[in-house]
Design a protein around this motif. Structure first.
Motif, short mmCIF file in Angstrom:
data_model
loop_
_atom_site.label_atom_id
_atom_site.label_comp_id
_atom_site.label_asym_id
_atom_site.label_seq_id
_atom_site.Cartn_x
_atom_site.Cartn_y
_atom_site.Cartn_z
N GLY A 47 27.99 101.81 53.52
CA GLY A 47 26.61 102.25 53.58
C GLY A 47 25.72 101.26 54.28
N PRO A 48 24.51 101.70 54.60
CA PRO A 48 23.58 100.82 55.33
C PRO A 48 23.07 99.69 54.43
N ARG A 49 23.36 98.49 54.82
CA ARG A 49 22.95 97.30 54.08
C ARG A 49 22.49 96.24 55.05
N TRP A 50 21.64 95.36 54.58
CA TRP A 50 21.30 94.17 55.34
C TRP A 50 22.39 93.14 55.06
N HIS A 51 22.62 92.27 56.03
CA HIS A 51 23.65 91.24 55.88
C HIS A 51 23.05 89.87 56.16
N VAL A 52 23.25 88.94 55.24
CA VAL A 52 22.84 87.55 55.47
C VAL A 52 24.04 86.86 56.10
N ASN A 53 23.88 86.41 57.32
CA ASN A 53 24.99 85.78 58.02
C ASN A 53 25.18 84.33 57.61
N MET A 54 24.09 83.59 57.47
CA MET A 54 24.26 82.19 57.12
C MET A 54 22.94 81.61 56.60
N ILE A 55 23.04 80.87 55.52
CA ILE A 55 21.92 80.10 55.01
C ILE A 55 22.43 78.66 54.89
N GLY A 56 21.69 77.74 55.43
CA GLY A 56 22.09 76.35 55.33
C GLY A 56 20.89 75.48 54.99
N VAL A 57 21.10 74.57 54.09
CA VAL A 57 20.05 73.62 53.69
C VAL A 57 20.70 72.23 53.71
N ILE A 58 20.06 71.29 54.34
CA ILE A 58 20.63 69.95 54.40
C ILE A 58 20.63 69.32 53.00
N ASP A 59 21.61 68.47 52.80
CA ASP A 59 21.78 67.85 51.47
C ASP A 59 20.52 67.16 50.96
N ALA A 60 19.76 66.55 51.86
CA ALA A 60 18.58 65.77 51.44
C ALA A 60 17.54 66.63 50.73
N VAL A 61 17.50 67.93 50.99
CA VAL A 61 16.50 68.80 50.36
C VAL A 61 17.13 69.89 49.49
#
Length: 103
Positions: free
Chosen positions: A18-32
């Motif tokens: 079915g139609p869905r949004w897809h999150v391809n990548m989330i990245g946060v640096i270790d410092a934050v």
């Protein structure tokens, strides 16, 4: 290249229908990490999915088990876990439209 192709095959097999949004990548640096940046990004993606009248929800994949509690805290649930190679595992998670985070 072979490893990525194997991963792609697993993703295609495990992809929610079915139609869905897809999150391809989330990245946060270790410092934050832990400062809320990842949550704000993910909440915005969820809001975009919920505003789309054709969307059934949102999905994503991760290859890092340490990420699972973060996604689950935002209402995602694991729908597939597959071993790709001896040293690579991937999880597919979905958050259905209207789902609320636990707790």
């Amino acid at each position: 290249r072979d490893r990525y192709d194997a991963l792609r095959q697993v993703w295609q097999r495990a992809a929610p229908t079915g139609p869905r949004w897809h999150v391809n990548m989330i990245g946060v640096i270790d410092a934050v990490r832990g400062s809320g940046f990842g949550s704000r990004l993910l909440r915005h993606a969820i809001e975009l999915s919920e505003a789309d009248p054709d969307s059934l929800g949102i999905d994503l994949t991760t290859e890092h088990p340490r990420n699972l509690p973060f996604y689950e805290s935002h209402g995602f649930r694991v729908v597939d876990c597959s071993r790709v190679t001896a040293d690579l595992e991937t999880w597919t998670l979905v958050r259905d439209l209207g789902a609320s985070p636990p707790g």
